[in-house]
Design a protein around this motif. Structure first.
Motif, short mmCIF file in Angstrom:
data_model
loop_
_atom_site.label_atom_id
_atom_site.label_comp_id
_atom_site.label_asym_id
_atom_site.label_seq_id
_atom_site.Cartn_x
_atom_site.Cartn_y
_atom_site.Cartn_z
N TYR A 99 2.59 9.72 -10.84
CA TYR A 99 3.01 10.80 -9.94
C TYR A 99 1.95 11.23 -8.93
O TYR A 99 2.25 11.35 -7.74
N GLU A 101 -1.17 11.39 -6.19
CA GLU A 101 -1.53 10.47 -5.11
C GLU A 101 -2.71 9.58 -5.47
O GLU A 101 -2.83 8.48 -4.95
N GLY A 152 1.45 3.89 -0.32
CA GLY A 152 1.74 5.19 -0.88
C GLY A 152 3.22 5.50 -0.78
O GLY A 152 3.68 6.14 0.16
N GLY A 155 4.54 5.66 -5.92
CA GLY A 155 3.36 5.71 -6.78
C GLY A 155 2.14 6.10 -5.98
O GLY A 155 2.23 6.52 -4.83
N PRO A 156 0.95 5.98 -6.61
CA PRO A 156 -0.27 6.46 -5.96
C PRO A 156 -0.64 5.71 -4.68
O PRO A 156 -0.26 4.57 -4.46
N ARG A 157 -1.43 6.42 -3.87
CA ARG A 157 -1.91 5.89 -2.61
C ARG A 157 -3.38 5.47 -2.72
O ARG A 157 -3.91 4.82 -1.82
#
Lengths: 167, 727
Positions: A99, A101, A152, A155-157
């Protein structure tokens, strides 16, 4: 080339950094790679803990949603690809790594495996003890579906790896 | 079936609407795939291994289903094996209704597209949101996927911005890909957090552990599977693998084949219900992710929907090995220019679609697009599980031919179509499929046949009756055939170092005898005595039209014509790559068991033969631009030619990185329905040729030479003509 060096090189291909730390210095190094607010899931490694840090474990759904950073353990890493193996634990490794970044993954140096052969061998051992749930996460989430490549998405960036040199 | 001119119009429209965006994307993915596979040590061995695993898994399917049922149930989930789409949809509706689900989020799944599950859920009062951004785009646009991996590939950024701005009316108009992605992520993020049900597909299912493997780059499948308390995974039964031990080759191949990545961003291996805490965003301030949030629920819906019948079908079975990577689409020149809206059926698109559509929706769903596979075989090298995609297309074409209604054209072609095919199917196919007979007649009556054929009224008739586009130059039949020339001339080698039999294919014999003559002189210059076997059509022409039984007849005739050479232990030199390819690839399917191997072993291209005989005094220092014939490339022609020409002193560049098929593909480029597509595809080759203006153009096969002749100012040469000591 050592597995760790190879791992670091693979990570750099998607701008992920690797920070080395000894367990004694863990909290200080963690502060450097966390962008608050942060949530986390319990770390299963001896000598390191999120207790006493600013990282919130057992977060509320709102804290998970609003966190900038998620800190989890990785069961192992694949040096060749820069891959992190994240298990679906009761402590929430899966949502915490997904969840926010930024994902901060804590990896023991002894768990950095050289290649896919070693990783699948490790995975087969784990499955031999019973069904596992694990994700191989490599790099940051991305899509080309909007006409050009964008990083991004769901999911994470950003990905940061914290490597425990003495574990 | 639509008429030829309707089909031409439909293809023209799709090329205009979708062509540019699809070409940009597929050509990039295809280049990336080449690079990714080239950098993988033992890539072909891995493909072989993946193939074997799939063969075994499909053979063991009933047992694997039993094993996965036991494993999922032991984990605390449920397995439902659905007979067909209605059965699968009914089950998912029941799961939704038992949970009073109002909304569902989905990750990308072609199988649920096949089932039309979204419609079924909407009918049950469930709002469905696609969370893969490509699927989200086409859901908003109410379109079907144009590609099995990139469903919105036909839309440019500008298109999507216009679509979103109209549909969502945001405060600030969206413009950049970054803005569009952020908007979609935030919009879908809300939907995921609120959803009552998460629906995913599965790339693989591991029977022994009840594990669903999901491969994505966006992370949406992870979120859809883990955020709602209930997860339904819908997968075709063919997705089963025994255990995690068999998974590795697929993880290593799927992303390389699909996008050229060494591994996808997220390979989730979930054995649900997982230990991950349930998330309750309606209760945002309770610790531990929402606290006591109840048990997770998991359903695995395994879908038959025609797959067990495919498993029993010796010709369609290998479709079930498909891992849906899209490499056959990306490597296909026709697909690159039209995309899946033209080159696709109800659900699936690209080369493999004929197998899937025939199997799950029925033969009629392949009718409009099956002819877009030219059998060029570029996908054969691309497929990570070594599926013979062109063969599947040929078989489906044959079945379509056999299902055609009889009509009045048969009397027109009696004599020119001495085949065993059912009466009534498309006249154009029968004429092209019997090209050997036509060429023999054309040559015997040349030049009158050429004058008549080229005259305006005749071209109009040919277009109307046979579907030969009047804009395409016709082959010019030679009055003196290659075989006649050689019979008059005879061998000029008295004390040979070696002897070969030259196979005079019908194109060389009746249309381009010069390349045959050049080949004789080249071989003789190398000290090789040449015999010419009786002329016969290899079966390639009827095979390309889906006329399998006619192709079998031609194969038997050709094998008999070459029997004396084979009995004498003589090597056979083949000038036309499509014929070398049929000897090596398809004869084992067309001839009685054992008859194909001896010919396949004895047959060489001219280049391969010269490389092997190692006695050639030939040399040259020209600068050459070489375009390999597609089918020849699949049987090794490109590498062999590049190596030999380099060794002889030529300076060679090849089109391998820039061009797949030339677009001509035998009869394809002659057909009224496909002429414009053929030329569009050919322009990619013409552009490449234009990039090398000072080089001699050399091409592998008759079709490539015809296409280059039509589109490029320079005259291209067959490799025999390049090496010819008399020029």
């Amino acid at each position: 080339m050592s597995a760790t060096t190879r791992f670091e090189a693979a990570l750099s291909a998607f701008d992920a950094t690797l920070t080395r730390t000894r367990t004694a210095d863990f909290s200080a190094r963690l502060d450097e790679v966390v962008d608050p607010p942060a949530v986390g899931s319990p770390l299963p490694f001896e000598g390191v803990s999120l207790d006493g840090t600013d990282v919130v474990t057992e977060p509320t759904p709102a804290q998970l949603r609003d966190a900038t950073t998620g800190v989890t353990a990785a069961a192992f890493a694949i040096a060749e690809y820069g891959t992190l193996a994240v298990r679906s634990t009761a402590g929430g490794d899966e949502p915490v790594s997904l969840y926010p970044e930024r994902h901060v993954a804590v990896v023991r140096e002894s768990d950095v495996l050289s290649d896919a052969d070693a990783a699948f061998s490790r995975l087969a051992d784990a499955f031999a003890d019973g069904p596992e749930s694990v994700v191989f996460a490599t790099g940051v989430s991305g899509t080309g579906d909007m006409g050009e490549y964008v990083e991004g998405v769901h999911g994470p960036r950003e990905v940061r790896v914290l490597l425990l040199e003495d574990r | 079936m639509t008429g030829r001119s309707d089909r031409a119009e439909s293809i023209r429209h799709t090329m205009e609407e979708d062509g540019d965006a699809v070409h940009d994307h597929t050509a990039t993915l295809n280049r990336n795939r080449y690079e990714a596979m080239a950098s993988l040590d033992g890539g072909d061995a891995l493909r072989r291994r993946a193939r074997e695993i799939k063969e075994d898994a499909i053979a063991d399917l009933p047992e694997l289903i039993d094993r996965v049922e036991a494993a999922v149930e032991a984990n605390g989930g449920r397995v439902y094996v659905a007979d067909d789409a209605a059965d699968a949809n009914r089950y998912v509706q029941q799961v939704a209704s038992a949970r009073d689900a109002e909304t569902a989020v989905k990750s990308k799944s072609m199988t649920t597209e096949e089932l039309e599950l979204n419609d079924a859920l909407v009918d049950a009062g469930v709002d469905v949101y696609e969370t893969d951004l490509g699927e989200f785009v086409i859901q908003v646009a109410e379109e079907s996927p144009s590609h099995i991996v990139g469903p919105a590939m036909h839309r440019s950024r500008e298109d999507i911005a216009e679509l979103f701005n109209d549909y969502f009316d945001p405060e600030e108009p969206l413009e950049t890909a970054d803005e569009l992605t952020r908007f979609a992520r935030d919009y879908l993020g809300d939907k995921i957090r609120d959803a009552d049900l998460g629906v995913t597909g599965a790339n693989f299912v591991l029977a022994d552990s009840g594990t669903v493997v999901l491969v994505t780059n966006e992370g949406n499948a992870r979120k859809s599977a883990v955020t709602p308390d209930a997860h339904v995974a819908v997968a075709g039964v063919e997705k089963l693998l025994p255990s995690v031990e068999e998974l590795q080759p697929f993880v290593e191949l799927i992303a390389r084949s699909a996008t050229g990545q060494s591994i996808a961003q997220y390979v989730s291996m979930l054995s649900p219900p997982t230990d991950s805490p349930t998330l309750d965003f309606d209760d945002p301030n309770t610790p531990d992710f929402g606290g006591e949030g109840g048990d997770r629920e998991f359903h695995l819906v395994l879908v038959d929907n025609g797959r067990f019948e495919m498993r029993e079908d010796d010709q369609l079975r290998e479709t079930l090995y498909c891992i849906r990577c899209g490499a056959c689409s990306n490597s296909c020149a026709n697909f690159q220019h039209v995309g899946g809206h033209a080159f696709g059926g109800e659900t699936y698109s690209g080369g493999i679609a004929s197998g899937w559509e025939a199997g799950v929706h029925g033969l009629e769903s392949t009718e409009e697009f099956n002819d877009l596979c030219t059998g060029c075989t570029r996908c054969v090298d691309a497929c990570p599980v070594e599926i013979d995609v062109p063969w599947i297309n040929t078989v489906v074409r044959d079945r379509l031919n056999r299902g055609a209604d009889p009509d009045a054209f048969d009397s027109l072609v009696t004599g020119l179509t001495p085949d065993d095919e059912p009466s009534g199917f498309a006249l154009d196919k029968r004429v092209f499929g019997n090209f050997g007979t036509l060429a023999k007649w054309g040559s015997a009556t040349a030049p009158v046949s050429n004058w008549v054929a080229d005259a305006g009224p005749a071209r109009a008739l040919l277009e109307r009756a046979v579907g030969i586009d009047r804009r395409r130059d016709l082959p010019q039949f030679a009055r003196e055939t290659f075989a006649d020339w050689y019979a008059d001339r005879g061998s000029r080698i008295d004390d040979p170092d070696a002897a070969v039999t030259l196979y005079p294919d019908v194109y060389t014999n009746y249309v381009r005898p010069d390349r045959g003559k050049a080949a004789v002189r080249v071989l003789e210059a190398a000290g090789v005595r040449v015999d010419v076997s009786p002329v016969s059509e290899s079966g390639r022409a009827p095979l390309s039209q889906g006329m399998v039984s006619t192709a079998e007849d031609r194969a038997v005739e050709t094998r008999a014509a070459l029997e004396p050479a084979l009995d004498a232990g003589c090597d056979v030199v083949v000038l036309e790559p499509s014929d070398l390819s049929i000897f090596r690839r398809e004869y084992e399917r067309l001839l009685p068991e054992g008859d194909a191997a001896a010919l396949a072993d004895a047959a060489y291209s001219l280049v391969e033969y010269l490389t092997a005989c190692d006695t050639t005094p030939l040399a040259g220092d020209e600068r050459v631009a070489y375009h390999a014939h597609c089918q020849g490339r699949t049987v090794g022609e490109l590498d062999a030619s590049e190596a030999l020409l380099d060794c002889l002193g030529y300076d060679v560049v090849t089109s391998a990185e820039a061009v797949e098929c030339c677009g001509m593909a035998g009869s394809f480029g002659y057909k009224e329905a496909y002429y414009e597509l053929s030329v569009e595809v050919g322009e990619t080759l013409a552009d490449w040729a234009a990039d090398h203006p000072d080089r001699t153009l050399v091409a592998g096969g008759a079709s490539c030479l015809d296409q280059l002749d039509a589109l490029v100012d320079r005259t291209p040469l067959h490799v025999a003509e390049l090496l010819d000591p008399e020029t």
